[in-house]
Design an enzyme around this catalytic site. Structure first.
Site, PDB file in Angstrom:
ATOM      1  N   ASN A 206       0.847  -1.198   0.000  1.00  0.00           N
ATOM      2  CA  ASN A 206       0.000   0.000   0.000  1.00  0.00           C
ATOM      3  C   ASN A 206       0.881   1.246   0.000  1.00  0.00           C
ATOM      4  O   ASN A 206       1.856   1.320   0.766  1.00  0.00           O
ATOM      5  CB  ASN A 206      -0.866   0.014   1.270  1.00  0.00           C
ATOM      6  CG  ASN A 206      -1.546   1.364   1.496  1.00  0.00           C
ATOM      7  OD1 ASN A 206      -2.540   1.668   0.844  1.00  0.00           O
ATOM      8  ND2 ASN A 206      -1.009   2.180   2.396  1.00  0.00           N
ATOM      9  N   GLU A 207       0.574   2.185  -0.836  1.00  0.00           N
ATOM     10  CA  GLU A 207       1.322   3.455  -0.887  1.00  0.00           C
ATOM     11  C   GLU A 207       2.813   3.210  -0.691  1.00  0.00           C
ATOM     12  O   GLU A 207       3.453   3.795   0.187  1.00  0.00           O
ATOM     13  CB  GLU A 207       0.773   4.464   0.134  1.00  0.00           C
ATOM     14  CG  GLU A 207      -0.627   4.927  -0.220  1.00  0.00           C
ATOM     15  CD  GLU A 207      -1.123   6.168   0.536  1.00  0.00           C
ATOM     16  OE1 GLU A 207      -0.409   6.672   1.406  1.00  0.00           O
ATOM     17  OE2 GLU A 207      -2.234   6.635   0.209  1.00  0.00           O
ATOM     18  N   GLU A 329      -8.691   3.845  -1.949  1.00  0.00           N
ATOM     19  CA  GLU A 329      -8.873   4.819  -0.854  1.00  0.00           C
ATOM     20  C   GLU A 329      -9.344   6.115  -1.484  1.00  0.00           C
ATOM     21  O   GLU A 329      -8.680   6.640  -2.392  1.00  0.00           O
ATOM     22  CB  GLU A 329      -7.562   5.082  -0.100  1.00  0.00           C
ATOM     23  CG  GLU A 329      -7.127   3.937   0.786  1.00  0.00           C
ATOM     24  CD  GLU A 329      -5.867   4.247   1.574  1.00  0.00           C
ATOM     25  OE1 GLU A 329      -5.597   5.437   1.867  1.00  0.00           O
ATOM     26  OE2 GLU A 329      -5.142   3.287   1.887  1.00  0.00           O
ATOM     27  N   GLN A 378     -12.991   6.211   5.670  1.00  0.00           N
ATOM     28  CA  GLN A 378     -13.050   4.792   5.998  1.00  0.00           C
ATOM     29  C   GLN A 378     -14.432   4.468   6.560  1.00  0.00           C
ATOM     30  O   GLN A 378     -15.245   5.377   6.706  1.00  0.00           O
ATOM     31  CB  GLN A 378     -11.954   4.457   6.981  1.00  0.00           C
ATOM     32  CG  GLN A 378     -10.539   4.715   6.433  1.00  0.00           C
ATOM     33  CD  GLN A 378      -9.439   4.087   7.271  1.00  0.00           C
ATOM     34  OE1 GLN A 378      -9.672   3.369   8.219  1.00  0.00           O
ATOM     35  NE2 GLN A 378      -8.186   4.397   6.897  1.00  0.00           N
TER      36      GLN A 378
END
Ligand code: AHR
Length: 529
Positions: A206-207, A329, A378
């Site tokens: 992730n990222e 996201e 979220q």
């Protein structure tokens, strides 16, 4: 002798035969309202809007997992095997198609083996990204899978590339999905789960350009190649492997990944956050002025050109449209609520978030060809949350209501729309006043519309081509103030209401979309003879 056709004749003929047929019937100036043309011809092939576009994201961050979803078996808050009943029941009403876990930045420091087995034997861990709190690992793989089963949703597990090993990721997939009696299969069974789970989506980091290891795209591409080699399919489980993608407009990241490993990946992610001001001083979630409202509208609409550029890169390397784009996201990001722990990213959620969510979901729908998943950041108590909790109290946010209103688009056929709208002006800037999306499914027509203008109600003429609509019903989400929000004391300040000011016309539908609102229309659709 060569015959010469006068140039003016060529121009006239091209205008008549090429330009005119594709020019929409819009007048030059929109003086009396906006116009939306919807192509609803029955035989026109269309993209299906993947239901996963209406997906969610739950990270070990602040009170999303602990306190949000998980209260533990011994809690006085009603729960099923430790998972809050009120939150599960509320989420089921929006038909959640997929949930991504355990991060986010947390994913690249999570070691899954610490979160299995008897709870009292699980070692505590320091959540270094988010508030440096110590977590007891009571919510791990089994609890996440239980949550998915209680919600009736699919699992998207994000693996650890930043600080984890290839073997660790390989073992995790085997542990979750292998039916036989290998070391991992037996370990799962010893921990109380005989049958393997289905894990349709696996993230490879992730990222990784940031919190996931500060890598260059070339380096990450090599790691993706290596890790993904050992992420295997077992016992009939079909895995979509998702490469960690770019942040917002980092097109170089997308370019390098597509160039180097485009042929190896099933999907690639991109993250897009709407921050009204700067990352240092983002602005409050409520109590803001029109400048912040306008900024959120503008940046929500800017998702469209950003996606177009990522998709254009993907189209160059993958003209067959095989690699899926997952916006895993997205959402608004404000200053944390005064008095809350800054690293917990707890923020209120207002009418502004609802209009922003409506715009973003419309945009995802419109890119249904390439965008196959999106996950709101979220689900509970963090950033643009669907749900807020405090002890045993729970409140549904305006964003929750948009997801509930928009769920009709899940797995529906996207209809081509052409909207001509008037601008909403603020100081020197302007953005489109209306934003819309339309789909059809099982004989029903669905149209979702957002009005970005805080004041002006906009008349809208909808022309339906190739079909007729009847029995049209509408719902609206709006309020008096730009920052109207729901609180634990006042949970129903903002919720969808019936919207009946909709008329059928010869060509389609006519309505006036109130300022600062989200409207969803639905009707029976009959193909025009
Ligand atoms: O959603 C909060 C954080 O935002 C995630 O952990 C990270 O991936 C992103 O920067």
């Amino acid at each position: 002798m060569k015959s010469r056709i006068p140039i003016f004749l060529v121009c006239v003929l091209s205008y008549l035969f090429v330009v005119l047929p594709v020019t929409p019937v819009f007048p030059q100036e929109l003086t009396d309202g906006s116009r939306l043309v919807i192509e609803a011809y029955p035989d026109t092939p269309s993209e299906k809007i993947s239901r996963h576009i209406y997906g969610h994201f739950a990270e070990h961050l602040g009170r999303c997992i602990y306190g949000g979803f998980w209260v533990g078996e011994g809690s006085e808050i009603p729960n099923v095997r430790g998972i809050r009943t009120d939150v599960v029941e509320a989420l089921k009403k929006v038909s959640p198609p997929v949930i991504r876990w355990p991060g986010g930045c947390f994913a690249d420091e999570y070691h899954w083996k610490e979160g299995i087995g008897p709870k009292e034997e699980r070692p505590p861990m320091l959540n270094t990204h988010w508030g440096r709190v110590v977590e007891d690992n009571s919510f791990g793989t089994h609890e996440f899978m239980d949550l998915c089963e209680q919600l009736g949703t699919e699992a998207y597990v994000a693996g650890n590339v930043g600080s984890g090993t290839v073997e660790e990721m390989q073992d995790w997939v085997e542990y979750m999905t292998y039916a036989g009696d290998t070391e991992m299969g037996l370990l799962r069974k010893a921990n109380g789960r005989e049958d393997p789970w289905k894990v349709p989506f696996m993230g490879i980091g992730n990222e990784n350009w940031g919190c996931g290891g500060q890598m260059e795209p070339e380096f990450y591409a090599e790691l993706f190649r290596r890790y993904s080699t050992y992420v295997r399919e077992y016992s009939g489980n079909q895995l979509t492997e998702i490469a960690g993608g770019a942040g917002s407009d980092d097109y170089r990241w997308t370019e390098v990944l597509m160039r180097d490993v485009g042929r190896r990946m099933d999907a690639m992610s991109v993250h897009y956050y709407v921050v009204p001001n700067t990352w240092q001083k983002k602005g409050p979630a409520t109590g803001f002025g029109e400048a912040d409202w306008f900024s959120v509208m503008r940046k929500s609409l800017e998702l469209d050109p950003v996606l177009q550029r990522h998709i254009a890169i993907m189209d160059r390397y993958d003209p067959e449209n095989r690699v899926q784009l997952m916006v895993d996201e997205w959402g608004t990001w404000y200053d944390a609520e005064p008095g809350s722990t800054p690293g917990f990213l707890y923020q209120q959620n207002s009418l502004r978030d609802a209009v922003s969510a409506a715009i973003m979901l419309n945009i995802f729908n419109s890119h249904a060809r390439r965008v196959k998943m999106a996950n709101l950041a979220q689900t509970v108590n963090v950033l643009q949350a669907m749900i807020l909790t405090e002890g045993d109290k729970m409140v549904l946010t305006p964003t929750y209501h948009v997801f509930e209103m928009y769920k009709v688009h899940q797995d529906a056929d996207l209809l081509t729309t052409r909207l001509q709208t008037r601008p909403y002006h603020f100081e020197e800037g302007k953005v489109d006043r209306l934003h819309a999306s339309a789909s059809r499914k099982d004989g029903k027509l669905y149209i979702s519309i957002a009005n970005t203008d805080p004041r002006i109600a906009e008349p809208l003429e909808i022309e339906l081509r190739g079909a007729r609509a009847s029995n049209i019903q509408g719902r609206i989400l709006t309020a008096d103030q730009l920052d109207t929000h729901n609180t634990f004391e006042n949970p129903d300040q903002l919720k969808p209401q019936r919207f009946s000011s909709v008329e059928r016309t010869d060509r389609g539908i006519s309505l006036t979309v109130p300022g600062r609102s989200v409207v969803v229309l639905q009707g029976e659709i009959v193909d025009a003879p």
